[in-house]
Motif scaffolding. Structure first.
Motif, PDB file in Angstrom:
ATOM      1  N   HIS A 265      21.131 -13.272   9.946  1.00  0.00           N
ATOM      2  CA  HIS A 265      20.799 -12.350  10.546  1.00  0.00           C
ATOM      3  C   HIS A 265      21.501 -12.714  11.991  1.00  0.00           C
ATOM      4  CE1 HIS A 265      18.205 -10.157  13.391  1.00  0.00           C
ATOM      5  NE2 HIS A 265      17.355  -9.889  12.493  1.00  0.00           N
TER       6      HIS A 265
ATOM      7  N   GLY B 141      20.300 -12.615  14.939  1.00  0.00           N
ATOM      8  CA  GLY B 141      19.601 -13.076  15.974  1.00  0.00           C
ATOM      9  C   GLY B 141      19.259 -14.669  15.687  1.00  0.00           C
ATOM     10  N   GLU B 142      19.864 -15.299  14.435  1.00  0.00           N
ATOM     11  CA  GLU B 142      19.849 -16.705  14.433  1.00  0.00           C
ATOM     12  C   GLU B 142      20.307 -17.585  15.475  1.00  0.00           C
ATOM     13  OE1 GLU B 142      20.610 -18.094  10.199  1.00  0.00           O
ATOM     14  OE2 GLU B 142      20.067 -16.496   9.445  1.00  0.00           O
ATOM     15  N   ARG B 143      21.529 -16.804  15.847  1.00  0.00           N
ATOM     16  CA  ARG B 143      22.453 -17.606  16.795  1.00  0.00           C
ATOM     17  C   ARG B 143      22.148 -17.246  18.533  1.00  0.00           C
ATOM     18  NH1 ARG B 143      24.497 -16.268  12.542  1.00  0.00           N
ATOM     19  NH2 ARG B 143      25.383 -17.731  11.112  1.00  0.00           N
ATOM     20  N   VAL B 144      21.844 -18.424  19.028  1.00  0.00           N
ATOM     21  CA  VAL B 144      21.591 -17.979  20.464  1.00  0.00           C
ATOM     22  C   VAL B 144      22.622 -17.341  21.343  1.00  0.00           C
ATOM     23  CG1 VAL B 144      20.716 -19.257  22.652  1.00  0.00           C
ATOM     24  CG2 VAL B 144      20.031 -20.167  20.463  1.00  0.00           C
TER      25      VAL B 144
ATOM     26  N   TYR C 294      22.511 -13.709  21.577  1.00  0.00           N
ATOM     27  CA  TYR C 294      21.745 -12.899  22.610  1.00  0.00           C
ATOM     28  C   TYR C 294      22.169 -12.473  23.992  1.00  0.00           C
ATOM     29  CZ  TYR C 294      17.870 -13.863  19.362  1.00  0.00           C
ATOM     30  OH  TYR C 294      17.245 -13.733  18.140  1.00  0.00           O
TER      31      TYR C 294
ATOM     32  N   ILE D  85      22.064  -7.581  17.302  1.00  0.00           N
ATOM     33  CA  ILE D  85      20.812  -8.197  16.945  1.00  0.00           C
ATOM     34  C   ILE D  85      19.921  -7.257  16.749  1.00  0.00           C
ATOM     35  CG2 ILE D  85      18.773  -9.707  17.791  1.00  0.00           C
ATOM     36  CD1 ILE D  85      20.889 -11.492  19.242  1.00  0.00           C
ATOM     37  N   TRP D  86      19.645  -6.039  17.619  1.00  0.00           N
ATOM     38  CA  TRP D  86      18.395  -5.249  17.583  1.00  0.00           C
ATOM     39  C   TRP D  86      18.720  -4.292  16.354  1.00  0.00           C
ATOM     40  CZ3 TRP D  86      14.324  -7.832  18.586  1.00  0.00           C
ATOM     41  CH2 TRP D  86      14.497  -8.590  19.762  1.00  0.00           C
TER      42      TRP D  86
ATOM     43  N   GLU E 146      18.019  -5.733  13.132  1.00  0.00           N
ATOM     44  CA  GLU E 146      16.713  -6.040  13.056  1.00  0.00           C
ATOM     45  C   GLU E 146      16.064  -4.781  12.492  1.00  0.00           C
ATOM     46  OE1 GLU E 146      15.227  -8.679  13.284  1.00  0.00           O
ATOM     47  OE2 GLU E 146      12.984  -8.541  13.786  1.00  0.00           O
TER      48      GLU E 146
END
Lengths: 236, 289
Positions: A105, A107-110, A113, A120-121, A124
């Protein structure tokens, strides 16, 4: 052959648990592994999934030797496992459990963002849609937002299998999927396993419920005192 | 009026600390006993930068956060290698070490005498010296921290933290690395605790090691346990409960000689009742088993 187990032995402090275990699994089949308590079934699962290293011998998944691979690398290759007691994320919703099981995913990696929040979205949203489909497939469509810990034991087992599907596992190692659940749930789980087989997934299950497991299996393996005895062709 | 503003500032400081602690304990299952250490380091670094180096408030704030990101590395190390009570014990040791350094390294910290004359914040030419304007600054900073955690709660990252809390082995079996998420949780939590330390130091203009003891760490944990682990509103409720309840007890007519002790006893009794009858706190989603 999707999985080849070659001459696996495992000892703990001199106590030999597995002795020269060898077998192969064909793609798109269900195989049952039977054995008394303490015969080494779960140890064998731990070795295939990378949670334990064998004392000797090798495991090949799609011709790749797993000897130096860690549990997370083996998961990446496509081997997923469930546990005797379902290891789910009890304080999270069914949807979150399914989403946690997915691979890579963004979104696992800062840093993502900051650098690519849009991805990411988007990802998701896509994964949530997939989680809904899998939830429907495992018969928990109406429980999507329910806390996983509040599900019945049988439903938790179904959720564990659903998590493997979200994880895109090609080989599913299921540790006693029928244990501790009622007859109706046993039927639901076996029905799901047959559907997975039709879709080309390979299943290796450890079971004590021999009649049900034999009914759906292509092959049955008996593990006796750490050694394997093979019995062919139950369901072609 | 000043009394109310003082209470508001204390609520803000404890809210920031509770939110930082909640990320560790509530989201990631890491029961840390060294939160006051990071709060204290933040306060000391900012005080020294403001006084000794003559740095601006902004530089001191970011300097304190950056310094905490470095000194949190031992706790990261504990978090990766130790679990549950062993992690708590290791962080207890870290808290004791940090307190001993603050207390004994007199050349830097002035030891038990503390540091006085910490200047009030100055930002964009505005000097936040009076209580009302300091409260505005504190409220803006707290609001930003609150918004940060509310945003974090909505991201997929929050789910990964909670996954580590619920079952590390399951996370590993799905190809996730719990160590990565634990590291992130400790780093973020330490950095945010520094912000509370900077607010504390510039508000009181005086700091000494007794404000950053193990008692304070336990208090911060009790705030998130009472408010409820794993939710933002739990941290808000816990901070308000901790700051406001003793203040409300002031209005009960208690003789001055025993007032302080009696208030603390009543507060402690309420704590015990909350723990017994509401194990998830006011708004908790999770509780330690």
């Amino acid at each position: 052959m999707i999985l080849k187990v070659e001459h696996i032995s495992k000892s703990f402090n001199g106590l030999s648990v597995l002795k020269d275990v060898s077998f192969e699994l064909s793609e798109g089949t269900i195989t049952s592994l039977f054995g008394e308590n303490g015969s080494g079934k779960t140890t064998l699962f731990h070795i295939i999934a990378g949670f334990l290293k064998p004392t000797s011998g090798n495991v090949y998944f799609q011709d790749e030797n797993l000897h130096h691979k860690s549990a997370d690398e083996i998961d990446e290759l496509g081997i997923g496992r469930t546990w005797q007691t379902p290891r789910i994320f009890k304080n999270l919703s069914v949807q979150d459990n399914l989403l946690l099981a997915t691979k890579d995913h963004p979104g696992e990696r800062v840093l993502n963002y900051l650098l690519k929040p849009g991805i990411i979205w988007r990802e998701e949203t896509n994964r949530k849609e997939r989680a809904e489909k899998v939830c429907d497939e495992i018969g928990l469509a109406r429980k999507l937002q329910k806390t996983a810990g509040a599900l019945s034991y049988g439903q938790q087992k179904l959720l564990s299998i659903g998590m493997l599907l979200m994880n895109d596992a090609e080989l599913l190692l299921l540790d006693e999927p029928f244990a501790g659940v009622n007859a109706k749930m046993v039927d639901a789980i076996s029905e799901l396993l047959l559907q997975l087989k039709e879709r080309g997934k390979t299943v290796l299950l450890v079971e004590h419920n021999r009649s049900k497991a034999t009914e759906i299996s292509y092959k049955v393996l008996h593990l006796v005192k750490g050694r394997i005895q093979e019995q062919e062709g139950i369901t072609p | 009026m000043n009394y109310l503003l003082h209470i508001l500032i204390m609520c803000e400081i404890y809210l920031i600390l509770a939110l930082a602690m909640n990320l560790l304990a509530g989201y990631s299952g890491l029961l840390s006993l060294s939160q006051a250490a990071f709060y204290g380091i933040g306060a000391y670094v900012a005080a020294l930068l403001l006084i000794q180096a003559g740095a601006s408030f902004t530089l001191s704030l970011f300097g304190a956060i950056a310094f905490n990101l470095i000194v949190c590395l031992p706790v990261v190390w504990f978090a990766i290698r130790l679990r549950d009570l062993f992690f708590a014990l290791a962080t207890l040791a870290w808290q004791i070490i940090v307190f001993a350094v603050l207390y004994n390294w007199t050349a830097f910290t002035n030891g038990p005498f503390g540091i006085t004359g910490i200047p009030k914040p100055e930002l964009f030419g505005l000097y936040f010296s009076s209580l009302p304007v300091f409260t505005v600054l504190g409220s803006i900073i707290t609001l930003l921290v609150l918004l940060f955690f509310m945003g974090l709660h909505k991201t997929p990252l929050s789910r990964f933290f909670q996954g580590v809390r619920d079952d590390q082995l399951a996370m590993m079996s799905f190809g996730k690395k719990p160590a990565y998420f634990k590291t992130l949780a400790v780093v973020i939590s330490s950095g945010v605790s520094a912000i509370a330390g900077v607010l504390f130091a510039t508000y009181f203009s005086y700091i000494d090691p007794t404000s950053f003891t193990l008692d304070e760490s336990i208090l911060i944990i009790s705030i998130v346990l009472i408010g409820g682990l794993g939710t933002i509103k739990g941290s808000v409720a816990g901070a308000l409960f901790y700051v406001l309840l003793p203040e409300l007890l002031r209005f009960i007519n208690i003789p001055d000689t025993i007032a302080a002790n009696l208030r603390m006893m009543i507060y402690a009794t309420v704590l015990i009742m909350v723990v017994m009858y509401r194990p998830y706190g006011f708004y908790g989603k999770y509780t330690f088993e």
